[in-house]
Design an enzyme around this catalytic site. Structure first.
Site, PDB file in Angstrom:
ATOM      1  N   TYR A 106      18.191  38.760  18.888  1.00 25.08           N
ATOM      2  CA  TYR A 106      17.159  39.742  19.143  1.00 25.08           C
ATOM      3  C   TYR A 106      17.768  40.851  18.753  1.00 25.08           C
ATOM      4  O   TYR A 106      18.064  41.950  19.207  1.00 25.08           O
ATOM      5  CB  TYR A 106      17.075  39.897  20.880  1.00 25.08           C
ATOM      6  CG  TYR A 106      16.690  38.828  21.568  1.00 25.08           C
ATOM      7  CD1 TYR A 106      15.706  37.982  20.974  1.00 25.08           C
ATOM      8  CD2 TYR A 106      17.038  38.650  22.881  1.00 25.08           C
ATOM      9  CE1 TYR A 106      15.342  36.832  21.889  1.00 25.08           C
ATOM     10  CE2 TYR A 106      16.470  37.730  23.917  1.00 25.08           C
ATOM     11  CZ  TYR A 106      15.483  36.802  23.155  1.00 25.08           C
ATOM     12  OH  TYR A 106      15.244  35.775  24.002  1.00 25.08           O
ATOM     13  N   HIS A 118      19.720  28.313  22.220  1.00 14.54           N
ATOM     14  CA  HIS A 118      18.277  29.221  22.037  1.00 14.54           C
ATOM     15  C   HIS A 118      17.367  28.234  21.283  1.00 14.54           C
ATOM     16  O   HIS A 118      17.590  27.993  20.156  1.00 14.54           O
ATOM     17  CB  HIS A 118      18.787  30.316  21.237  1.00 14.54           C
ATOM     18  CG  HIS A 118      17.657  31.321  21.556  1.00 14.54           C
ATOM     19  ND1 HIS A 118      18.072  32.781  20.929  1.00 14.54           N
ATOM     20  CD2 HIS A 118      16.665  31.405  21.772  1.00 14.54           C
ATOM     21  CE1 HIS A 118      16.997  33.246  21.148  1.00 14.54           C
ATOM     22  NE2 HIS A 118      15.879  32.770  21.565  1.00 14.54           N
TER      23      HIS A 118
END
Length: 461
Positions: free
Chosen positions: A82, A150
């Site tokens: 992110y 992830h």
């Protein structure tokens, strides 16, 4: 650098000097179940990223995180993928005010490993070790409460197994991780991986995080292919993230940050959502308001079989809420994503109202001095939202339950497999500065963007 803290009214009011710790323990190899302590409302920081905002460094992330803490939020979700999210969150949690008032053991940090870029993944043991080290540094913490692999759909099952085993080794031998999970989009892949990990290791996952699969538009996560299958695989907690479908379920459409239009939804689905938004408008409601309340309120019960008894955020400044105050049962766990104070404030108002409608909510409201009919209003609001949600489903038609492909057909992992350079390359990347305002890429031209920017007062994810 992170933004300067903004002293919102909630941070200058009378408050306890130090908040109580979350009751975690590890005794003779047995740790407190995650489902006993994970708060049912998690603050997601994917919005501290160039995907959702032109320049994340221009956001008041410090003030936002501080305000979230004062309103009772006790868990934060982030990822190295992110952009500067870990750095911004870590800096926000390291101000003198937060360190003094909210000790590290009073909140939880959830992060991820494995995803490097949109088309780069590395689940190797070497990368996992270095990624954890870098996350600890960025977040200014000695341990991570929960670490996910992830977006597991982008790599092979063997790679997922390698990463999970390494995370568990770090957990058991180094103690810098407490719980291990996986995250991703395709429901079937999450189920496959949870079953494989249980079968191959004999230990179930602590958590499986799904995103955009329990919303107004897609509720697959609540079915037999979703949470029931994960529960059968021994998964303890299933958090539901991105309740607005990565910003799809908004009147103004998907958010466009510095990286342009990243959203995978096809134009026909976007058109259907626009019609659903017009439908909500005709009844004096905004689609995102209905979407937020529907997902949060419905997942509390639909996700309870893999939920948690952690204390919920009260939504009221400096007011602690315990799980016993709202019935003492497990509550489905949701992740919210906001970028600005008004978004957080509106979301917390909705959350407070939802809690008022739960078992015990009537007494809690009365004891707190809130409106004596808060419980009744909440129950009636739930009925109204449910009716409009069913109307949205009818308008969406064939697009209700649709899930886009992840990854896209023909996807190839562009990560180099040169074992000798993996750790060196990661270290070089982790030391490189994040994009600053002057270096931020230009946003792709989008019709009506000025209007969109003026109306950012509701959550983006």
């Amino acid at each position: 650098m992170a933004t300067t803290p903004v002293e919102h009214p909630t941070t200058s009011s009378t408050f306890p000097t130090r908040q109580k710790p979350i009751p975690y323990s590890l005794v003779r190899g047995r740790r407190t179940p995650l489902s006993s302590i994970l708060p049912p409302l998690v603050f997601g920081t994917a919005t501290f990223n160039h995907q959702y905002n032109d320049d994340p460094f221009a956001l008041d992330t410090t003030g936002l995180v501080t305000s979230a803490l004062t309103h009772g939020i006790r868990a934060f979700d982030t990822s190295p993928y992110y952009g500067p999210s870990e750095q911004l969150l870590g800096n926000a949690l390291s101000t003198p005010f937060v360190r003094e008032t909210f000790p590290r053991n009073s909140y939880m940090i959830l992060t991820k490993v494995g995803r490097i870029a949109s088309e780069e993944f590395d689940y190797s043991k070497e990368w996992v070790r270095q990624s954890i080290k870098t996350s600890l540094e960025r977040l200014h913490t000695e341990y991570l409460d929960l670490v996910y692999c992830h977006d597991v759909e982008f790599v092979s099952p063997a790679e997922v197994l390698e990463a999970v085993r390494e995370l568990r080794r770090i957990r058991d031998e180094e103690g810098t991780i407490r719980y291990v999970g996986i995250s991703g989009f395709p429901i079937d892949v999450l189920g496959d991986m949870a079953e494989l990990i249980l079968r191959e290791t004999g230990e179930p996952l602590d958590a499986v995080q799904s995103y955009a699969n329990f919303t107004l538009q897609n509720q697959t996560l609540a079915g037999s292919r979703g949470i029931q299958r994960l529960r059968n695989a021994g998964v303890d907690v299933v958090p539901n993230a991105s309740i607005l479908g990565m910003g799809l379920l908004r009147r103004q459409g998907v958010p466009v940050g510095a990286l342009g239009d990243f959203h995978p939804a096809p134009s026909t689905l976007r058109e259907a959502v626009r019609k659903a938004s017009d439908f909500c408008d005709s009844y004096g409601e905004r689609i995102e308001v209905i979407a937020i309340r529907f997902a949060l309120e419905t997942w509390i019960s639909a996700g309870s079989i893999c939920g948690s008894k952690g204390d919920p955020a009260s939504g009221v400044p400096w007011k602690h809420e315990s799980n016993d105050d709202v019935g003492g049962l497990k509550l489905g766990v949701s992740v919210i994503g906001v970028s600005r104070a008004p978004e957080l404030e509106k979301t917390m108002l909705v959350w407070r109202s939802i809690l008022d409608g739960l078992e015990g909510g009537r007494d809690t409201a009365a004891q707190a001095g809130r409106w004596y009919r808060a419980w009744e209003w909440s129950r009636n609001r739930r009925k109204a939202v449910q009716i409009l949600a069913e109307g949205v489903q009818e308008v969406l038609g064939e697009w209700f339950g649709y899930a886009w492909a992840s990854p896209d057909p023909g996807y190839v992992n562009k990560r180099k497999k040169d074992d000798g350079g993996k750790v060196r390359e990661l270290v070089e990347q982790s030391e490189a500065p994040w994009l600053t305002p002057a270096a931020s890429p230009q946003c792709a031209p989008v019709a009506g963007l000025a209007e969109v920017r003026e109306e950012r007062d509701l959550p983006l994810r």
